[in-house]
Design a protein around this motif. Structure first.
Motif, short mmCIF file in Angstrom:
data_model
loop_
_atom_site.label_atom_id
_atom_site.label_comp_id
_atom_site.label_asym_id
_atom_site.label_seq_id
_atom_site.Cartn_x
_atom_site.Cartn_y
_atom_site.Cartn_z
N PRO A 321 -36.33 -22.36 -16.33
CA PRO A 321 -36.89 -21.45 -17.33
C PRO A 321 -36.02 -21.33 -18.59
N ALA A 322 -34.71 -21.40 -18.42
CA ALA A 322 -33.83 -21.31 -19.59
C ALA A 322 -34.07 -22.49 -20.53
N ILE A 323 -34.28 -23.66 -19.96
CA ILE A 323 -34.54 -24.83 -20.80
C ILE A 323 -35.86 -24.66 -21.54
N ARG A 324 -36.85 -24.07 -20.87
CA ARG A 324 -38.16 -23.89 -21.47
C ARG A 324 -38.13 -22.85 -22.59
N ILE A 325 -37.25 -21.83 -22.46
CA ILE A 325 -37.30 -20.71 -23.40
C ILE A 325 -36.24 -20.79 -24.50
N ILE A 326 -34.99 -21.11 -24.12
CA ILE A 326 -33.89 -20.88 -25.05
C ILE A 326 -33.02 -22.10 -25.31
N ASP A 327 -33.47 -23.28 -24.92
CA ASP A 327 -32.76 -24.52 -25.24
C ASP A 327 -33.20 -24.94 -26.64
N LYS A 328 -32.33 -24.72 -27.63
CA LYS A 328 -32.70 -24.97 -29.03
C LYS A 328 -31.64 -25.79 -29.74
N THR A 329 -32.10 -26.70 -30.58
CA THR A 329 -31.22 -27.43 -31.48
C THR A 329 -31.69 -27.18 -32.90
N GLY A 330 -30.84 -27.54 -33.86
CA GLY A 330 -31.23 -27.39 -35.25
C GLY A 330 -30.95 -26.00 -35.79
N PRO A 331 -31.38 -25.74 -37.03
CA PRO A 331 -31.09 -24.46 -37.69
C PRO A 331 -31.74 -23.29 -36.96
N LEU A 332 -31.04 -22.16 -36.99
CA LEU A 332 -31.54 -20.91 -36.41
C LEU A 332 -31.73 -19.92 -37.56
N ALA A 333 -32.90 -19.33 -37.65
CA ALA A 333 -33.30 -18.64 -38.87
C ALA A 333 -32.77 -17.22 -39.01
N ASN A 334 -32.52 -16.54 -37.89
CA ASN A 334 -32.22 -15.11 -37.95
C ASN A 334 -31.59 -14.65 -36.64
N PRO A 335 -31.13 -13.40 -36.57
CA PRO A 335 -30.51 -12.93 -35.32
C PRO A 335 -31.42 -13.05 -34.11
N ALA A 336 -32.72 -12.82 -34.28
CA ALA A 336 -33.66 -12.93 -33.17
C ALA A 336 -33.72 -14.37 -32.64
N ASP A 337 -33.56 -15.33 -33.52
CA ASP A 337 -33.54 -16.74 -33.13
C ASP A 337 -32.25 -17.04 -32.37
N ARG A 338 -31.14 -16.47 -32.83
CA ARG A 338 -29.84 -16.80 -32.25
C ARG A 338 -29.63 -16.20 -30.86
N ASP A 339 -30.08 -14.95 -30.67
CA ASP A 339 -29.84 -14.36 -29.34
C ASP A 339 -30.78 -14.93 -28.29
N HIS A 340 -31.73 -15.78 -28.73
CA HIS A 340 -32.59 -16.52 -27.81
C HIS A 340 -32.28 -18.02 -27.87
N CYS A 341 -31.04 -18.35 -28.08
CA CYS A 341 -30.60 -19.75 -28.10
C CYS A 341 -29.42 -19.91 -27.14
N LEU A 342 -29.63 -20.67 -26.08
CA LEU A 342 -28.58 -20.87 -25.07
C LEU A 342 -27.32 -21.44 -25.69
N GLN A 343 -27.49 -22.41 -26.58
CA GLN A 343 -26.32 -23.06 -27.18
C GLN A 343 -25.57 -22.11 -28.11
N TYR A 344 -26.27 -21.30 -28.88
CA TYR A 344 -25.59 -20.36 -29.76
C TYR A 344 -24.80 -19.33 -28.95
N VAL A 345 -25.43 -18.77 -27.94
CA VAL A 345 -24.76 -17.79 -27.10
C VAL A 345 -23.48 -18.37 -26.50
N THR A 346 -23.59 -19.57 -25.97
CA THR A 346 -22.43 -20.22 -25.34
C THR A 346 -21.36 -20.54 -26.37
#
Length: 478
Positions: A321-346
């Motif tokens: 489920p984490a891969i389906r929801i929060i596995d993101k590459t590329g630019p992140l537009a805002n805080p809501a995008d970032r706190d739902h990005c596994l790579q940014y959090v890590t």
């Protein structure tokens, strides 16, 4: 041809209504955890009041539309009608993505229902007090909270709304409608009417939580849902009709119109399972599927923070489920995008050795080292983590992180199966929850008021026996 004869209400409607009105809560752990959920959700709301983007959405829908003697919004001086108060309380509790979580076939945050429950209960209590009646007690609030958690969480166990593009806050609307109608003294028929209308509303699209559209609506969607549930409760109490085949009607019911023709599956009856197994975000705000990866990264911070330029790759193992929801590459537009990005959090946890709401803001996100770390990340599904995630007797959210350097060396592989907020680590989690609450209160209220608020949760029996309007009065800030 469809028969015009009105059928008996769908069983799901009657089961929810019967549970919301009649279920007796006996297990002490359910009551204990409900008090923690109340405390923690308020903590999240008080922290969110420091965020201008959240604060501007709270209060009357148009200037001056306040209600003397109405429901109050904790941490503010607002007095509003219960529908708008529910929106404000639900929005501030959810804004930072720091409130408790439920993970199953569908995900969600059952504490979102506190917005509607507390707004209705405070309105009822203030009105009863003014008219010489018996006000509801905080035990009634906790009971409604337990039932709302159960309705939302058990419905989520085997019914995936996200797989058909719908958002989980539909379950907040349904649960709030059920328990607030019951709280208002509604009959079985009135609760069924309110719940049926909550389903007839349909469901929001999940698009505001997913790339490329991730945005701030995910911060207020729960407030919107719980306030809509209150509206349906009040309409039902005013005599508004319901729709007995809201789910099962051919072509036009929820199942055929929105759920690919599949009926809901309920693997167990309603009880107190969800509140007893709820997941707390005790240490940092982040989408819950990333919590174990963040814990792993924090453990590795001391090893890697002075070797960032030498990193070759970072391997993150996680659940499907984490891969389906929060596995993101590329630019992140805002805080809501970032706190739902596994790579940014890590990356933020590895780089900073911490993870706070401020770390999703533009001031931190512009640090080029974060995107440099993200670019070196490889995300893989760990089948064991996925199996344990779905196992009814485990429901863990495993994650692992290992950093590999250009010289061929590597850090240890740090793996965590159950995050800090999981029931398996409840005793370890409690001190962190209390620190979170104390810090949230101290940052928002004057010292003497903060001390009084802290004392409210020092004695659960006293808390449960307190009239709701007296409890909320302690939380008002001029």
């Amino acid at each position: 041809m469809t028969s015009p004869e009105r059928p008996a209400p769908d069983r799901v409607l009657t089961d929810i209504a019967r549970y919301a009105r009649d279920y007796t809560i006996e297990r002490a752990v359910a009551w204990e955890t409900a008090a923690l959920c109340l405390m923690d959700t308020l903590a999240c709301g008080f922290q969110a009041l420091a965020v201008p983007a959240c604060r501007r959405l709270l209060g009357p829908i148009v200037p001056g539309a306040t209600m003397h003697g109405g429901a109050r919004v904790p941490g503010t001086a607002y007095e509003l009608d219960p529908v708008q108060a529910a929106f404000s309380i639900g929005t501030m509790g959810r804004w930072l993505d720091y409130n408790d979580t439920w993970l199953a076939a569908e995900w969600g945050h059952p504490s979102d229902n506190l917005g509607g429950i507390l707004a209705v209960a405070d309105y009822m209590a203030r009105r009863a007090s003014a008219e010489g009646g018996e006000p509801p007690l905080m035990r009634d609030v906790l009971a409604a909270l337990i039932r709302a958690y159960e309705i939302q969480g058990v419905t989520a166990l085997e019914n995936s709304f996200n797989r058909v593009g719908l958002d989980h806050v539909v379950l907040v609307r349904v649960a709030t409608a059920a328990v607030t109608t019951a709280l208002l003294g509604g009959s079985q028929e009135q609760v069924v009417n309110a719940v049926s209308n909550a389903w007839v509303d349909g469901a929001p699209l999940r698009t505001y939580r997913q790339a490329p559209n991730t945005g701030s609506r995910k911060g207020w969607a729960a407030g919107d849902a719980t306030s809509r549930g209150v509206r349906h409760a009040l309409l039902a109490m005013a005599g508004e009709m319901g729709y007995p085949a809201a789910l099962t009607a051919p072509s036009f019911g929820f199942y055929d119109a929105l759920f690919r023709g599949e009926p809901f599956r309920y693997p167990q009856p309603f009880g107190t399972y969800v509140i007893e197994n709820i997941l707390f975000k005790a240490s940092f705000p982040a989408e819950f599927h990333a919590q174990t990866a963040a814990e792993c990264a924090l453990q590795l911070h001391g090893t890697v923070h002075d070797r960032l330029e030498q990193i070759d790759r970072i391997v993150i193992e996680t659940q499907e489920p984490a891969i389906r929801i929060i596995d993101k590459t590329g630019p992140l537009a805002n805080p809501a995008d970032r706190d739902h990005c596994l790579q940014y959090v890590t990356a933020a946890a590895l780089l900073l050795g911490r993870l706070t709401a401020e770390d999703y803001g533009d001031g931190i996100a512009c640090d080029p080292r974060i995107d440099a770390l993200r670019a070196k990340m490889v995300v893989r599904e760990n089948p064991t983590f996925t199996a344990h995630y779905y196992a009814a007797d485990r429901r863990t959210i495993g994650g692992a992180v290992q950093v590999f350097f250009a010289d061929g060396t590597a850090t240890p592989r740090v793996a965590i199966d159950a995050p800090l907020g999981h029931r398996e680590r409840r005793s370890e989690c409690l001190p962190a929850l209390r620190r979170k609450f104390a810090a949230s209160v101290a940052a928002h209220f004057p010292p003497r008021q903060a001390e009084r608020i802290g004392a409210l949760f020092a004695d659960r029996e006293r808390l449960e026996a307190m009239p709701v309007h007296e409890f909320v009065a302690n939380l008002v800030k001029a």
